[in-house]
Design a protein around this motif. Structure first.
Motif, PDB file in Angstrom:
ATOM      1  N   GLY A  40      18.766   1.571  14.363  1.00  0.00           N
ATOM      2  CA  GLY A  40      18.091   2.578  15.182  1.00  0.00           C
ATOM      3  C   GLY A  40      18.810   2.856  16.491  1.00  0.00           C
ATOM      4  O   GLY A  40      18.942   4.012  16.904  1.00  0.00           O
ATOM      5  N   TRP A  43      21.916   4.762  15.630  1.00  0.00           N
ATOM      6  CA  TRP A  43      21.545   6.097  15.165  1.00  0.00           C
ATOM      7  C   TRP A  43      21.199   7.011  16.341  1.00  0.00           C
ATOM      8  O   TRP A  43      21.448   8.214  16.308  1.00  0.00           O
ATOM      9  N   SER A  44      20.611   6.435  17.382  1.00  0.00           N
ATOM     10  CA  SER A  44      20.147   7.232  18.518  1.00  0.00           C
ATOM     11  C   SER A  44      21.263   7.605  19.490  1.00  0.00           C
ATOM     12  O   SER A  44      21.053   8.462  20.357  1.00  0.00           O
ATOM     13  N   SER A  91      17.769   1.361   6.918  1.00  0.00           N
ATOM     14  CA  SER A  91      18.072   2.624   7.597  1.00  0.00           C
ATOM     15  C   SER A  91      16.947   3.650   7.467  1.00  0.00           C
ATOM     16  O   SER A  91      16.916   4.632   8.210  1.00  0.00           O
ATOM     17  N   SER A  94      14.872   4.729  10.682  1.00  0.00           N
ATOM     18  CA  SER A  94      15.629   5.623  11.568  1.00  0.00           C
ATOM     19  C   SER A  94      15.691   7.026  10.995  1.00  0.00           C
ATOM     20  O   SER A  94      15.530   8.023  11.715  1.00  0.00           O
ATOM     21  N   LEU A  97      12.119   8.639  11.309  1.00  0.00           N
ATOM     22  CA  LEU A  97      11.794   9.007  12.688  1.00  0.00           C
ATOM     23  C   LEU A  97      12.624  10.212  13.141  1.00  0.00           C
ATOM     24  O   LEU A  97      12.119  11.101  13.831  1.00  0.00           O
ATOM     25  N   THR A  98      13.889  10.243  12.739  1.00  0.00           N
ATOM     26  CA  THR A  98      14.747  11.370  13.095  1.00  0.00           C
ATOM     27  C   THR A  98      14.250  12.649  12.437  1.00  0.00           C
ATOM     28  O   THR A  98      14.172  13.704  13.089  1.00  0.00           O
ATOM     29  N   LEU A 104      14.106   8.284  18.881  1.00  0.00           N
ATOM     30  CA  LEU A 104      14.394   7.006  18.230  1.00  0.00           C
ATOM     31  C   LEU A 104      14.669   5.879  19.228  1.00  0.00           C
ATOM     32  O   LEU A 104      14.195   4.756  19.040  1.00  0.00           O
ATOM     33  N   ALA A 108      13.683   1.983  18.933  1.00  0.00           N
ATOM     34  CA  ALA A 108      14.730   1.110  18.401  1.00  0.00           C
ATOM     35  C   ALA A 108      15.195   0.049  19.394  1.00  0.00           C
ATOM     36  O   ALA A 108      15.407  -1.103  19.004  1.00  0.00           O
TER      37      ALA A 108
END
Length: 158
Positions: A40, A43-44, A91, A94, A97-98, A104, A108
């Motif tokens: 997360g 990813w953010s 994953s 993430s 949420l995205t 995120l 996260a």
């Protein structure tokens, strides 16, 4: 000390850090939560516009996941297949949420920090030492260490 190169060397050293306890709740809950939080966080992070324009699926987490899967394949093809499923499942929060356009990072970062601290406390309880993860490889050995324990319990080769 000679650097670890094989799956068994890495997982045995990791077991020493954790006092050989793959059965503890701190391991079975904490390690996956740490990885979910790390994914997360990665990813953010904002990516360079050329990468973002190339594909919305390209971000630091997906690049990290691909590199991690290749690393697992190098260590053990058999465990890499189990790890692929784990990485995919880890994953999903993430991704969801995205897709829901929920920010995120505010979720996260605390998940990663809390799970990471949980790992430190769990290890301290087992060993009497407060060990900090030595490097990124040890962070990613945790899931494969759990998978190896599960494969052994199920009588599967890896």
């Amino acid at each position: 000390m000679r650097p670890a190169t094989t799956l068994d060397e890495w997982t045995d050293r990791y077991a020493e850090l954790r006092a050989g306890r793959p059965g503890s709740p701190g391991a079975w809950l904490g390690i996956p939560l740490t990885i979910i939080g790390l994914i997360g966080v990665l990813w953010s992070l904002p990516v360079a516009s050329p990468l973002a324009e190339a594909s919305p699926a390209i971000n630091y987490a997906t690049l990290f996941l691909m590199a991690t899967f290749v690393y697992y394949c190098i260590l053990s093809i058999g465990l890499a297949f189990g790890a692929f499923l784990f990485l995919l499942l880890a994953s999903l929060p993430s991704l969801w949420l995205t897709m829901a356009e929920v920010p995120l990072a505010p979720i996260a970062v605390p998940v990663f920090c809390a799970a990471f601290i949980w790992q430190l406390v769990d290890t301290h309880k087992a060993t009497g030492r407060l060990l900090v993860i030595l490097n990124l490889q040890y962070l990613m050995i945790g899931p494969i260490w759990l998978l190896r324990a599960a494969y052994r319990k199920l009588g599967l080769d890896y």
